[in-house]
Design a protein around this motif. Structure first.
Motif, short mmCIF file in Angstrom:
data_model
loop_
_atom_site.label_atom_id
_atom_site.label_comp_id
_atom_site.label_asym_id
_atom_site.label_seq_id
_atom_site.Cartn_x
_atom_site.Cartn_y
_atom_site.Cartn_z
N ALA A 50 -1.12 -7.88 7.49
CA ALA A 50 0.09 -7.09 7.77
C ALA A 50 0.66 -6.56 6.46
O ALA A 50 1.64 -7.09 5.94
N PRO A 51 0.05 -5.50 5.91
CA PRO A 51 0.52 -4.99 4.63
C PRO A 51 1.86 -4.27 4.74
O PRO A 51 2.28 -3.86 5.83
N GLU A 52 2.49 -4.10 3.61
CA GLU A 52 3.72 -3.31 3.51
C GLU A 52 3.31 -1.88 3.16
O GLU A 52 2.75 -1.63 2.10
N LEU A 53 3.60 -0.94 4.06
CA LEU A 53 3.17 0.45 3.88
C LEU A 53 4.36 1.33 3.52
O LEU A 53 5.40 1.29 4.18
N THR A 54 4.21 2.12 2.47
CA THR A 54 5.19 3.14 2.12
C THR A 54 4.43 4.45 1.90
O THR A 54 3.21 4.45 1.73
N ILE B 24 0.85 -1.19 0.00
CA ILE B 24 0.00 0.00 0.00
C ILE B 24 0.89 1.24 0.00
O ILE B 24 1.75 1.40 0.89
N ARG B 25 0.67 2.11 -0.97
CA ARG B 25 1.43 3.36 -1.08
C ARG B 25 0.53 4.53 -0.69
O ARG B 25 -0.52 4.74 -1.30
N VAL B 26 0.92 5.27 0.34
CA VAL B 26 0.15 6.42 0.80
C VAL B 26 0.77 7.69 0.23
O VAL B 26 1.98 7.93 0.39
N LEU B 27 -0.05 8.51 -0.40
CA LEU B 27 0.39 9.80 -0.91
C LEU B 27 -0.33 10.90 -0.15
O LEU B 27 -1.54 10.83 0.06
#
Length: 221
Positions: A141-145, A114-117
């Protein structure tokens, strides 16, 4: 519910969100009476060490005002203050929804990366925290950036929506190459999603948030 046609309150931190949320309410909650509450210094004050501590009380006061005015529910339209929903609801005795909760749930379902902008750092932190919270509830448990897009908030604050959307669209394209889903942290970023085409979902909060508000009102009848 106090009446057949609900009375709903939107609590905004920017006037730019009043019209789009009003339009969504007209579409998704027909007949509802909409009351808007605005404190357009909250986002700036969250970044001010001397004033940040005042924000929870200000939110409580606005939610209490909405409750006193007969609101059946309140929607916080700004992700920077969404973590204050639960204490504000407890203080005022009225349901208070977070605009980005439904978006976070959709993001967790959409993919692991998941990419947060965001265009403000004060929004990025609570959005990441919300995603972690909703993922934990779902047993995932997602990978967050994340990325805070330089110049975009200054552009839209100065009335240059085109530059804001261009900068956000470029960040969406960058993020899509490395993520399964893009999350636009602020409701004010939603217009940029229409300016780009990528192969992963690009999630925005306004429609999903008002849809969840409509569901909440319907279940309370």
């Amino acid at each position: 519910m106090t009446q057949a046609a609900p009375r709903i309150a939107f609590l905004h931190t920017g006037a730019v969100n009043i019209a789009p949320f009003g339009a969504l309410a007209t579409e998704l909650i027909p007949g509802a009476t909409v009351v808007n509450y605005l404190d357009d210094r909250i986002v700036a004050d969250l970044g001010d060490a001397e004033r940040a501590a005042s924000v929870p009380e200000r939110i409580d006061d606005l939610v209490r005002a909405a409750a006193a005015g007969g609101a059946d529910a309140v929607l916080l339209t700004c992700s920077s203050i969404s973590e204050l929903a639960a204490p504000a609801a407890a203080a005022a005795g009225v349901p208070v929804l977070r605009v980005d909760e439904a978006m976070a749930d959709a993001a967790v379902r959409a993919g692991r990366r998941i990419r947060v902008l965001a265009t403000l750092p004060t929004t990025c932190r609570p959005t990441l925290a919300l995603l972690q919270e909703r993922a934990a509830l779902a047993g995932m448990a997602p990978e967050l950036t994340s990325e805070v897009i330089e110049g975009a908030f200054a552009a839209v604050s100065g009335g240059d929506r085109a530059t804001h959307d261009r900068l956000v669209a470029a960040a969406i394209e960058r993020g899509a190459a490395e993520a399964d889903v893009i999350v636009l942290a602020q409701a004010s970023m939603a217009s940029a999603a229409d300016a780009v085409s990528v192969d992963v979902p690009v999630l925005t909060s306004p429609r999903l948030g008002v849809e969840r508000l409509a569901e909440s009102l319907a279940s309370a009848r």
